[in-house]
Write an enzyme that holds these catalytic residues in place. Structure first.
Site, mmCIF file in Angstrom:
data_model
loop_
_atom_site.group_PDB
_atom_site.id
_atom_site.type_symbol
_atom_site.label_atom_id
_atom_site.label_comp_id
_atom_site.label_asym_id
_atom_site.label_seq_id
_atom_site.Cartn_x
_atom_site.Cartn_y
_atom_site.Cartn_z
ATOM 1 N N THR A 241 0.802 -1.234 0.000
ATOM 2 C CA THR A 241 0.000 0.000 0.000
ATOM 3 C C THR A 241 0.836 1.286 0.000
ATOM 4 O O THR A 241 0.299 2.348 -0.308
ATOM 5 C CB THR A 241 -0.974 0.025 1.196
ATOM 6 O OG1 THR A 241 -0.222 -0.139 2.403
ATOM 7 C CG2 THR A 241 -2.018 -1.079 1.070
ATOM 8 N N ARG A 242 2.121 1.171 0.347
ATOM 9 C CA ARG A 242 2.940 2.399 0.305
ATOM 10 C C ARG A 242 3.000 2.988 -1.103
ATOM 11 O O ARG A 242 3.031 4.215 -1.247
ATOM 12 C CB ARG A 242 4.343 2.138 0.851
ATOM 13 C CG ARG A 242 4.337 2.221 2.367
ATOM 14 C CD ARG A 242 5.663 2.006 3.030
ATOM 15 N NE ARG A 242 5.468 2.064 4.471
ATOM 16 C CZ ARG A 242 5.981 1.198 5.337
ATOM 17 N NH1 ARG A 242 6.732 0.202 4.927
ATOM 18 N NH2 ARG A 242 5.741 1.329 6.620
ATOM 19 N N PHE A 362 2.444 9.860 6.823
ATOM 20 C CA PHE A 362 1.706 8.616 7.161
ATOM 21 C C PHE A 362 2.159 7.379 6.392
ATOM 22 O O PHE A 362 2.978 7.466 5.508
ATOM 23 C CB PHE A 362 0.193 8.814 7.166
ATOM 24 C CG PHE A 362 -0.504 9.164 5.881
ATOM 25 C CD1 PHE A 362 0.120 9.099 4.665
ATOM 26 C CD2 PHE A 362 -1.847 9.545 5.928
ATOM 27 C CE1 PHE A 362 -0.550 9.403 3.499
ATOM 28 C CE2 PHE A 362 -2.536 9.853 4.766
ATOM 29 C CZ PHE A 362 -1.880 9.782 3.559
ATOM 30 N N GLU A 363 1.652 6.245 6.846
ATOM 31 C CA GLU A 363 2.127 4.898 6.429
ATOM 32 C C GLU A 363 3.632 4.762 6.649
ATOM 33 O O GLU A 363 4.354 4.168 5.852
ATOM 34 C CB GLU A 363 1.716 4.588 4.993
ATOM 35 C CG GLU A 363 0.249 4.197 4.966
ATOM 36 C CD GLU A 363 -0.161 3.414 3.748
ATOM 37 O OE1 GLU A 363 0.594 2.545 3.303
ATOM 38 O OE2 GLU A 363 -1.281 3.669 3.281
ATOM 39 N N GLY A 364 4.091 5.320 7.760
ATOM 40 C CA GLY A 364 5.501 5.291 8.106
ATOM 41 C C GLY A 364 6.165 6.560 7.605
ATOM 42 O O GLY A 364 6.268 6.771 6.393
#
Ligand SMILES: Cc1cc2nc3c(=O)[nH]c(=O)nc-3n(C[C@H](O)[C@H](O)[C@H](O)COP(=O)(O)OP(=O)(O)OC[C@H]3O[C@@H](n4cnc5c(N)ncnc54)[C@H](O)[C@@H]3O)c2cc1C
Length: 381
Positions: A241-242, A362-364
């Protein structure tokens, strides 16, 4: 640049672009200002079947992959990343089910997500567990036919709006990250509530809320994978998803570039259009170079993932970092090219600059992505 997409991919991209240009561009400013959740746009995406592009055919989807999902996210983000993230967060909630769900779980949940009858969300982050996700405190205790969840999740995209939540909780504290499990929690389950809604800088059309679990009863068949595999499920999901965040970033950057270019050709100073000044031309050239480089890395990563490659952690993180840094730089430059008009809400680039920022977080966060990439390349030595 021609990326030699398949005919089907071109159709998907064109359809998403049309919705973005003809519908989203008209409401983006209002939804941003008033923080309106874009349920009508999600309904339209469902009507046009774009909600199912990345879901296997056997569960009612189109059977595409990460590429198809990213093409939609990119085009929606050209006009509003806040609306695009509401679509993308459903993919973030659907992927763990696609990757680790049982046949029953897939049939029950993916079919609804594909048709746009259900919105999904992914709930990992907590107040004291952001970058340090293995430090989550939400617990799940087995009790007969149920797991009982207690704890709070923060910053959950689609919170309050989604019907299906993939929630991570500790089932065995003594095992650290190997003691985390993932659960499918439906809106309306006993003991499941929504807390504070965040008042954000950007992506304001999306909903970001706290989730509260107070003795929430989750049927034991809603455990995803096995007990203790939650951390792996989260990481494997992020690998897929990244690129979605990268697609969002490429879309934002492309949108800002298009506005800045048009403005530079129309705005006259010193008797000439801004686009005739070399300082402005170089900014436009750099925008173009960076956007195409980000898109090339994104599409190559998508192709790699969809080809069935085994490991693409490094590539997935790299395209997220590169594209999000490009989005930030391009949107700042777009505001600069448009001068005072770039800084006010009459034009959309100030929103794009605000929206771009979160793609680096976001997402890391990008620092964490660089840690991941470094650890992968050092391992390969
Ligand atoms: C709008 C929005 C939507 C979100 N949606 C979701 C969602 O749907 N689901 C979900 O689970 N989460 C979601 N999140 C949470 C998001 O993933 C976290 O905000 C993100 O991972 C960073 O965590 P943090 O905010 O706690 O920052 P922190 O972890 O406190 O980090 C703060 C800063 O320190 C840096 N830092 C931290 N540790 C290190 C380190 N070891 N080395 C170098 N630098 C470091 C970070 O890079 C960052 O710049 C969302 C967040 C936002 C803002």
């Amino acid at each position: 640049m021609d990326y030699f997409l398949s005919e089907e991919q071109k159709v998907i991209k064109r359809l998403a672009k049309r919705i973005s240009d003809e519908v989203i561009s008209k409401v983006a400013g209002k939804y941003d200002k008033e923080g309106i959740f874009p349920r009508d746009i999600l309904d339209l995406l469902a009507y046009t079947e774009l909600t199912g592009v990345y879901i296997p055919k056997e569960y009612g989807g189109f059977g595409g992959g990460v590429m198809e999902m990213c093409l939609v996210v990119e085009e929606l983000s050209r006009n509003c990343a806040g609306i695009a993230v509401s679509y993308a967060a459903t993919a973030l909630g659907a992927y763990p089910i696609m990757l680790y769900g049982t046949q029953e779980q897939k049939e029950k949940y993916l079919t609804k997500i594909a048709k746009g009858e259900a919105i999904a969300a992914f709930a990992l982050t907590e107040a004291d567990a952001g970058s340090d996700v293995s430090n989550i405190k939400t617990v799940a205790e087995k009790n007969g036919d149920f797991y009982i969840l207690n704890g709070n999740k923060h910053w959950i995209t689609n919170g309050g709006e989604a019907d299906i939540y993939v929630v991570f909780a500790v089932t065995d504290k003594s095992k650290g990250p190997r003691g985390i499990s993932a659960f499918i929690v439906e809106k309306g389950y006993e003991g499941f509530y929504f807390g504070k809604k965040e008042d954000k800088m950007g992506i304001r059309a999306s909903s970001t809320t706290e989730l509260v679990f107070e003795n929430c009863k989750v049927p034991k068949e809603n455990l995803l994978g096995r007990e203790g595999t939650g951390f792996i499920i989260a990481m494997k999901t992020f690998d897929r998803t990244r690129p979605g965040v990268a697609a969002m970033a490429v879309g934002i950057a492309q949108g800002a570039y298009e506005h800045a270019l048009k403005y530079a050709k129309e705005r006259v100073q010193f008797g000439q259009p801004l686009s005739s000044f070399q300082a402005i031309q170089h900014m436009l050239a750099d925008m173009y170079i960076n956007i195409e480089a980000a898109r090339a890395l994104l599409y190559s990563t998508c192709k790699m993932i969809d080809s069935g490659a085994k490991d693409y952690t490094k590539e997935s993180s790299a395209c997220k970092v590169f594209a999000s840094d490009v989005a930030m730089k391009v949107t700042i430059d777009a505001v600069q090219i448009m001068g005072g008009n770039g800084y006010v809400k009459d034009y959309p680039v100030e929103k794009m600059m605000r929206d771009a920022k979160v793609t680096q977080i976001f997402e890391g966060a990008n620092q964490i992505q660089r840690n991941i990439i470094a650890s992968e390349i050092v391992k390969e030595l």
